[in-house]
Enzyme design. Structure first.
Site, PDB file in Angstrom:
ATOM      1  N   ILE A   1      -0.817  64.068  32.991  1.00  0.00           N
ATOM      2  CA  ILE A   1      -0.039  63.136  33.805  1.00  0.00           C
ATOM      3  C   ILE A   1       0.802  63.944  34.799  1.00  0.00           C
ATOM      4  O   ILE A   1       1.354  64.987  34.450  1.00  0.00           O
ATOM      5  CB  ILE A   1       0.897  62.283  32.926  1.00  0.00           C
ATOM      6  CG1 ILE A   1       0.153  61.746  31.699  1.00  0.00           C
ATOM      7  CG2 ILE A   1       1.508  61.138  33.743  1.00  0.00           C
ATOM      8  CD1 ILE A   1      -1.051  60.895  31.988  1.00  0.00           C
TER       9      ILE A   1
ATOM     10  N   ASN B   1       9.641  57.522  23.737  1.00  0.00           N
ATOM     11  CA  ASN B   1       8.987  58.277  24.797  1.00  0.00           C
ATOM     12  C   ASN B   1       9.465  59.717  24.915  1.00  0.00           C
ATOM     13  O   ASN B   1       8.719  60.588  25.345  1.00  0.00           O
ATOM     14  CB  ASN B   1       9.219  57.553  26.126  1.00  0.00           C
ATOM     15  CG  ASN B   1       8.836  58.409  27.317  1.00  0.00           C
ATOM     16  OD1 ASN B   1       7.668  58.519  27.671  1.00  0.00           O
ATOM     17  ND2 ASN B   1       9.828  59.032  27.948  1.00  0.00           N
TER      18      ASN B   1
ATOM     19  N   MET C   1       7.425  59.785  32.820  1.00  0.00           N
ATOM     20  CA  MET C   1       6.824  58.582  32.244  1.00  0.00           C
ATOM     21  C   MET C   1       7.869  57.601  31.752  1.00  0.00           C
ATOM     22  O   MET C   1       7.694  56.384  31.881  1.00  0.00           O
ATOM     23  CB  MET C   1       5.875  58.960  31.104  1.00  0.00           C
ATOM     24  CG  MET C   1       4.570  59.567  31.557  1.00  0.00           C
ATOM     25  SD  MET C   1       3.305  59.512  30.253  1.00  0.00           S
ATOM     26  CE  MET C   1       4.074  60.521  28.979  1.00  0.00           C
TER      27      MET C   1
ATOM     28  N   ASP D   1      18.836  58.829  27.643  1.00  0.00           N
ATOM     29  CA  ASP D   1      18.380  60.165  28.043  1.00  0.00           C
ATOM     30  C   ASP D   1      19.583  61.104  27.986  1.00  0.00           C
ATOM     31  O   ASP D   1      20.729  60.639  27.997  1.00  0.00           O
ATOM     32  CB  ASP D   1      17.806  60.148  29.470  1.00  0.00           C
ATOM     33  CG  ASP D   1      16.807  61.269  29.726  1.00  0.00           C
ATOM     34  OD1 ASP D   1      17.227  62.439  29.766  1.00  0.00           O
ATOM     35  OD2 ASP D   1      15.613  60.966  29.902  1.00  0.00           O
TER      36      ASP D   1
ATOM     37  N   LYS E   1       2.773  66.034  18.071  1.00  0.00           N
ATOM     38  CA  LYS E   1       2.087  64.827  18.536  1.00  0.00           C
ATOM     39  C   LYS E   1       1.091  64.306  17.501  1.00  0.00           C
ATOM     40  O   LYS E   1       0.853  63.099  17.409  1.00  0.00           O
ATOM     41  CB  LYS E   1       1.407  65.092  19.882  1.00  0.00           C
ATOM     42  CG  LYS E   1       2.400  65.311  21.021  1.00  0.00           C
ATOM     43  CD  LYS E   1       3.363  64.143  21.184  1.00  0.00           C
ATOM     44  CE  LYS E   1       4.276  64.288  22.370  1.00  0.00           C
ATOM     45  NZ  LYS E   1       5.178  63.120  22.554  1.00  0.00           N
TER      46      LYS E   1
ATOM     47  N   ASP F   1      21.136  62.051  22.738  1.00  0.00           N
ATOM     48  CA  ASP F   1      20.339  63.136  22.166  1.00  0.00           C
ATOM     49  C   ASP F   1      19.469  62.510  21.085  1.00  0.00           C
ATOM     50  O   ASP F   1      19.959  62.147  20.008  1.00  0.00           O
ATOM     51  CB  ASP F   1      21.262  64.205  21.588  1.00  0.00           C
ATOM     52  CG  ASP F   1      20.504  65.322  20.889  1.00  0.00           C
ATOM     53  OD1 ASP F   1      19.256  65.252  20.799  1.00  0.00           O
ATOM     54  OD2 ASP F   1      21.160  66.274  20.409  1.00  0.00           O
ATOM     55  N   VAL F   2      18.177  62.392  21.349  1.00  0.00           N
ATOM     56  CA  VAL F   2      17.299  61.663  20.428  1.00  0.00           C
ATOM     57  C   VAL F   2      17.106  62.384  19.097  1.00  0.00           C
ATOM     58  O   VAL F   2      16.601  61.783  18.136  1.00  0.00           O
ATOM     59  CB  VAL F   2      15.917  61.376  21.062  1.00  0.00           C
ATOM     60  CG1 VAL F   2      16.031  60.379  22.202  1.00  0.00           C
ATOM     61  CG2 VAL F   2      15.230  62.663  21.504  1.00  0.00           C
TER      62      VAL F   2
ATOM     63  N   TYR G   1       3.709  71.730  20.084  1.00  0.00           N
ATOM     64  CA  TYR G   1       3.511  70.432  20.724  1.00  0.00           C
ATOM     65  C   TYR G   1       2.430  69.642  19.995  1.00  0.00           C
ATOM     66  O   TYR G   1       2.600  68.456  19.700  1.00  0.00           O
ATOM     67  CB  TYR G   1       3.151  70.638  22.188  1.00  0.00           C
ATOM     68  CG  TYR G   1       3.023  69.364  22.991  1.00  0.00           C
ATOM     69  CD1 TYR G   1       4.166  68.660  23.372  1.00  0.00           C
ATOM     70  CD2 TYR G   1       1.786  68.869  23.367  1.00  0.00           C
ATOM     71  CE1 TYR G   1       4.066  67.493  24.114  1.00  0.00           C
ATOM     72  CE2 TYR G   1       1.679  67.704  24.112  1.00  0.00           C
ATOM     73  CZ  TYR G   1       2.819  67.024  24.483  1.00  0.00           C
ATOM     74  OH  TYR G   1       2.720  65.866  25.215  1.00  0.00           O
TER      75      TYR G   1
ATOM     76  N   THR H   1       3.861  64.773  36.089  1.00  0.00           N
ATOM     77  CA  THR H   1       5.293  64.662  35.821  1.00  0.00           C
ATOM     78  C   THR H   1       5.919  66.049  35.937  1.00  0.00           C
ATOM     79  O   THR H   1       5.222  67.053  36.111  1.00  0.00           O
ATOM     80  CB  THR H   1       5.566  64.125  34.400  1.00  0.00           C
ATOM     81  OG1 THR H   1       5.104  65.090  33.445  1.00  0.00           O
ATOM     82  CG2 THR H   1       4.880  62.785  34.152  1.00  0.00           C
TER      83      THR H   1
END
Length: 250
Positions: A188, A90, A18, A37, A159, A63-64, A155, A190
């Protein structure tokens, strides 16, 4: 064409799936892209595709979950572009397991990538948005930030946190003309869902819960991101946009 002409857009997790789709669509609609990324090869390929088609983009390995990375990249974004108008938080990871089957390390890692990254991204990009006189933050949550599902404890916790962090940020920064909304994708197609969709029985069970009866292509979510990033959604903040083929309707 041109729905985000002249805007500077920052997309995390932009190397594939995405994120790649969001970056390509925003670029096609006129934005200059900052793509980040951990996947250097994939990220550079996205940037090359944008630049080859007449757009402008730069890639940063990122590295987010790292504060120092966010400090470094946000400063470089400001020194290079002077502002950021759009932030798409994202990046995310998924671990399939119920609470007792989830290791402490996996739980912490999911929250680091899926929640802390949104907090850090918002915190360190807000000064650039204030400098721009406003902006739009789009946080990618999930339908599993809205409803329950089996074997996705970490997860879902992450979220759900993104959903309410979005609303809190929307309240605090509306006076600065910064809008903050969340997108809640369903199933989705992916890399993240390839194992799930690759099992015919599981795929049939999951997709039978959607009204449309198929997984979405990434670009179908990207058009929701584009709308929220653009001035077309100027009266929306703190909102949840659900893109799930009707999964949460029943």
């Amino acid at each position: 064409m041109g729905r985000v002409d002249g805007k500077i857009a920052f997309v995390t997790g932009g190397a594939n799936g995405m994120g790649r789709s969001h970056a390509l669509l925003l670029a096609r609609e006129g934005a200059t892209l900052i793509v980040t990324d951990m996947d250097e090869k994939g990220g550079n390929a996205v940037v090359e595709e944008i630049n080859d088609h007449g757009g402008q983009a730069r890639f940063f390995k990122h590295d987010v979950s790292s504060v120092s990375d966010w400090e470094r990249i946000s400063q470089e974004a400001m020194s290079t572009f002077g502002r950021v108008d759009i932030l798409v938080n994202n990046a995310g990871i998924l671990v399939f397991s119920a609470v007792q089957d989830t290791s402490n390390e996996d739980f912490a890692r999911v929250l680091d990538v899926n929640v802390k990254s949104v907090f850090y991204g918002t915190k360190y990009i807000l000064p650039a948005m204030k400098a721009a006189g406003g902006g739009s933050i789009v946080n990618i949550s999930s339908i599993y930030g809205l409803i329950g599902a089996p074997a996705t404890a970490a997860y879902q916790a992450s979220k759900g946190a993104v959903r309410l962090l979005t609303k809190s940020t929307a309240v605090d920064y509306a006076p600065f003309k910064i809008r903050v909304n969340s997108v809640h994708p369903g199933i989705i197609r992916t890399n993240m869902t390839k194992d799930l969709l690759g099992d015919a029985d599981v795929a049939k069970q999951v997709l039978s819960a959607t009204l449309i009866g198929r997984p979405a292509e990434p670009v179908e979510v990207s058009y929701a991101v584009l709308f929220l990033a653009s001035d077309e959604s100027s009266y929306m903040t703190g909102s949840e946009v659900v893109v799930d083929g009707g999964y949460t309707t029943m």
